[in-house]
Scaffold this motif. Structure first.
Motif, PDB file in Angstrom:
ATOM      1  N   TRP A  53       0.809  -1.210   0.000  1.00 10.90           N
ATOM      2  CA  TRP A  53       0.000   0.000   0.000  1.00 10.90           C
ATOM      3  C   TRP A  53       0.846   1.265   0.000  1.00 10.90           C
ATOM      4  N   ILE A  54       2.042   1.225   0.543  1.00  6.51           N
ATOM      5  CA  ILE A  54       2.952   2.372   0.415  1.00  6.51           C
ATOM      6  C   ILE A  54       3.280   2.586  -1.058  1.00  6.51           C
ATOM      7  N   SER A  55       3.576   1.505  -1.778  1.00  6.84           N
ATOM      8  CA  SER A  55       3.895   1.614  -3.207  1.00  6.84           C
ATOM      9  C   SER A  55       2.704   2.145  -4.003  1.00  6.84           C
ATOM     10  N   VAL A  56       1.536   1.630  -3.728  1.00  8.59           N
ATOM     11  CA  VAL A  56       0.335   2.085  -4.443  1.00  8.59           C
ATOM     12  C   VAL A  56       0.095   3.573  -4.172  1.00  8.59           C
ATOM     13  N   ASN A  57       0.263   4.001  -2.929  1.00  9.20           N
ATOM     14  CA  ASN A  57       0.066   5.414  -2.604  1.00  9.20           C
ATOM     15  C   ASN A  57       1.156   6.290  -3.215  1.00  9.20           C
ATOM     16  N   ALA A  58       2.381   5.799  -3.304  1.00  9.01           N
ATOM     17  CA  ALA A  58       3.451   6.562  -3.958  1.00  9.01           C
ATOM     18  C   ALA A  58       3.112   6.786  -5.433  1.00  9.01           C
ATOM     19  N   MET A  59       2.617   5.749  -6.093  1.00  4.76           N
ATOM     20  CA  MET A  59       2.225   5.902  -7.499  1.00  4.76           C
ATOM     21  C   MET A  59       1.079   6.894  -7.630  1.00  4.76           C
ATOM     22  N   SER A  60       0.120   6.844  -6.729  1.00  6.25           N
ATOM     23  CA  SER A  60      -1.012   7.769  -6.785  1.00  6.25           C
ATOM     24  C   SER A  60      -0.564   9.211  -6.554  1.00  6.25           C
ATOM     25  N   LEU A  61       0.393   9.407  -5.653  1.00 10.30           N
ATOM     26  CA  LEU A  61       0.956  10.749  -5.464  1.00 10.30           C
ATOM     27  C   LEU A  61       1.588  11.243  -6.765  1.00 10.30           C
ATOM     28  N   GLU A  91      11.923  12.918  -1.427  1.00  9.53           N
ATOM     29  CA  GLU A  91      11.209  13.882  -0.593  1.00  9.53           C
ATOM     30  C   GLU A  91       9.751  13.488  -0.397  1.00  9.53           C
ATOM     31  N   ILE A  92       9.155  12.783  -1.382  1.00 10.00           N
ATOM     32  CA  ILE A  92       7.745  12.419  -1.246  1.00 10.00           C
ATOM     33  C   ILE A  92       7.556  11.056  -0.585  1.00 10.00           C
ATOM     34  N   ALA A  93       8.637  10.310  -0.409  1.00 12.24           N
ATOM     35  CA  ALA A  93       8.516   8.977   0.200  1.00 12.24           C
ATOM     36  C   ALA A  93       7.832   9.017   1.569  1.00 12.24           C
ATOM     37  N   PRO A  94       8.214   9.947   2.466  1.00 11.41           N
ATOM     38  CA  PRO A  94       7.517   9.977   3.768  1.00 11.41           C
ATOM     39  C   PRO A  94       6.026  10.252   3.634  1.00 11.41           C
ATOM     40  N   LEU A  95       5.656  11.020   2.622  1.00 11.80           N
ATOM     41  CA  LEU A  95       4.245  11.314   2.397  1.00 11.80           C
ATOM     42  C   LEU A  95       3.496  10.061   1.936  1.00 11.80           C
ATOM     43  N   VAL A 122      -8.176  10.553  -2.369  1.00 10.93           N
ATOM     44  CA  VAL A 122      -7.333  11.172  -1.337  1.00 10.93           C
ATOM     45  C   VAL A 122      -5.905  11.341  -1.844  1.00 10.93           C
ATOM     46  N   THR A 123      -5.229  10.249  -2.145  1.00  9.22           N
ATOM     47  CA  THR A 123      -3.796  10.318  -2.433  1.00  9.22           C
ATOM     48  C   THR A 123      -3.481  11.082  -3.716  1.00  9.22           C
ATOM     49  N   GLU A 124      -4.240  10.857  -4.770  1.00 10.79           N
ATOM     50  CA  GLU A 124      -3.962  11.568  -6.016  1.00 10.79           C
ATOM     51  C   GLU A 124      -4.196  13.070  -5.851  1.00 10.79           C
ATOM     52  N   ILE A 125      -5.254  13.434  -5.136  1.00 14.21           N
ATOM     53  CA  ILE A 125      -5.526  14.857  -4.869  1.00 14.21           C
ATOM     54  C   ILE A 125      -4.407  15.441  -4.002  1.00 14.21           C
ATOM     55  N   LEU A 126      -3.885  14.639  -3.088  1.00 13.89           N
ATOM     56  CA  LEU A 126      -2.751  15.079  -2.271  1.00 13.89           C
ATOM     57  C   LEU A 126      -1.529  15.333  -3.154  1.00 13.89           C
ATOM     58  N   CYS A 140       8.004  24.113   5.638  1.00 16.43           N
ATOM     59  CA  CYS A 140       7.312  23.079   6.412  1.00 16.43           C
ATOM     60  C   CYS A 140       6.355  22.286   5.526  1.00 16.43           C
ATOM     61  N   LEU A 141       6.833  21.882   4.362  1.00 16.27           N
ATOM     62  CA  LEU A 141       6.026  21.200   3.358  1.00 16.27           C
ATOM     63  C   LEU A 141       5.343  19.960   3.934  1.00 16.27           C
ATOM     64  N   GLN A 142       6.076  19.156   4.693  1.00 13.19           N
ATOM     65  CA  GLN A 142       5.489  17.930   5.238  1.00 13.19           C
ATOM     66  C   GLN A 142       4.341  18.234   6.196  1.00 13.19           C
ATOM     67  N   ASP A 143       4.449  19.304   6.987  1.00 15.33           N
ATOM     68  CA  ASP A 143       3.365  19.677   7.902  1.00 15.33           C
ATOM     69  C   ASP A 143       2.113  20.109   7.136  1.00 15.33           C
ATOM     70  N   VAL A 144       2.311  20.929   6.098  1.00 11.46           N
ATOM     71  CA  VAL A 144       1.187  21.396   5.281  1.00 11.46           C
ATOM     72  C   VAL A 144       0.500  20.206   4.633  1.00 11.46           C
ATOM     73  N   LEU A 145       1.291  19.281   4.110  1.00  6.92           N
ATOM     74  CA  LEU A 145       0.714  18.133   3.417  1.00  6.92           C
ATOM     75  C   LEU A 145       0.092  17.132   4.386  1.00  6.92           C
ATOM     76  N   ALA A 146       0.622  17.021   5.597  1.00  7.08           N
ATOM     77  CA  ALA A 146       0.001  16.154   6.609  1.00  7.08           C
ATOM     78  C   ALA A 146      -1.383  16.685   6.960  1.00  7.08           C
ATOM     79  N   GLN A 147      -1.515  18.004   7.083  1.00  2.00           N
ATOM     80  CA  GLN A 147      -2.826  18.598   7.360  1.00  2.00           C
ATOM     81  C   GLN A 147      -3.775  18.330   6.193  1.00  2.00           C
TER      82      GLN A 147
END
Length: 191
Positions: A53-61, A91-95, A122-126, A140-147
């Motif tokens: 699911w991490i891989s699937v979400n990375a592709m969707s991002l 940089e997007i891996a943690p997301l 969710v993920t593609e829109i993110l 603080c890109l990660q904080d903005v994107l976490a919100q």
């Protein structure tokens, strides 16, 4: 799919490990050892599922990034990372990891099943939001994107909630995975 389990066989000290009530392994061992084996198999399967699911979400991002940035994606990723395109991807891996963790947590809490496709809604829109934030040079890109991840997930799950208690349960689950997320508030109470 069922978890791995074991059953005692007729001969003393022998066990069979089962999956979906089909024997996959016979053992001559102590019960404690059979328990350890089945627990390890279940943990390994859970870890493999998480990685999938991490891989699937990375592709969707990436789909969302590509949709929003188009031909400028590579350049944006290079500028954002200060390095190359691959540096930008790291940089997007943690997301992607956070998106998968949130997805798995709310899926586990969801009694009726998902109201749609998490990666699309969710993920593609993110990923699109990430592209916009890269252009803005957001600190603080990660904080903005976490919100944003929390907000998108909350809206996604709110669509399936049958009552305010269920909505509050989903908000708590999201907050447990994203402690920096602030739930939307309307009229002084979480929406």
């Amino acid at each position: 799919m069922d978890k791995f389990k074991f059953e005692k066989l007729e001969k003393a000290g022998t066990y069979t490990v089962l999956r979906n009530n089909v024997s996959i392994l016979a053992l001559c061992t102590a019960e404690a050892h059979a328990t350890l084996i089945t627990d390890a198999l279940n943990r390994a399967e859970s870890a493999a599922n998480r990685e999938k699911w991490i891989s699937v979400n990375a592709m969707s991002l990436m789909f969302g990034l590509q949709k929003a940035a188009g031909a400028h994606l590579v350049h944006q990723m290079q500028e954002a990372s200060g390095g190359g395109f691959v540096d930008g991807l790291t940089e997007i891996a943690p997301l992607a990891i956070k998106a998968a963790e949130v997805e798995l947590a709310v899926f586990a809490a969801c009694e009726e099943g998902f109201p749609g496709v998490f990666q699309y809604e969710v993920t593609e829109i993110l990923g699109e939001a990430l592209a916009r934030e890269l252009v803005k040079d957001t600190l603080c890109l990660q904080d903005v994107l976490a919100q944003r991840l929390g907000d998108l997930t909350y809206e996604f799950m709110r669509n399936s909630a049958s009552d305010p208690e269920t909505t509050a349960k989903y908000a708590k689950v999201i907050g447990d995975v994203l402690p920096e997320w602030t739930a939307p508030v309307t009229g002084g109470v979480p929406a």
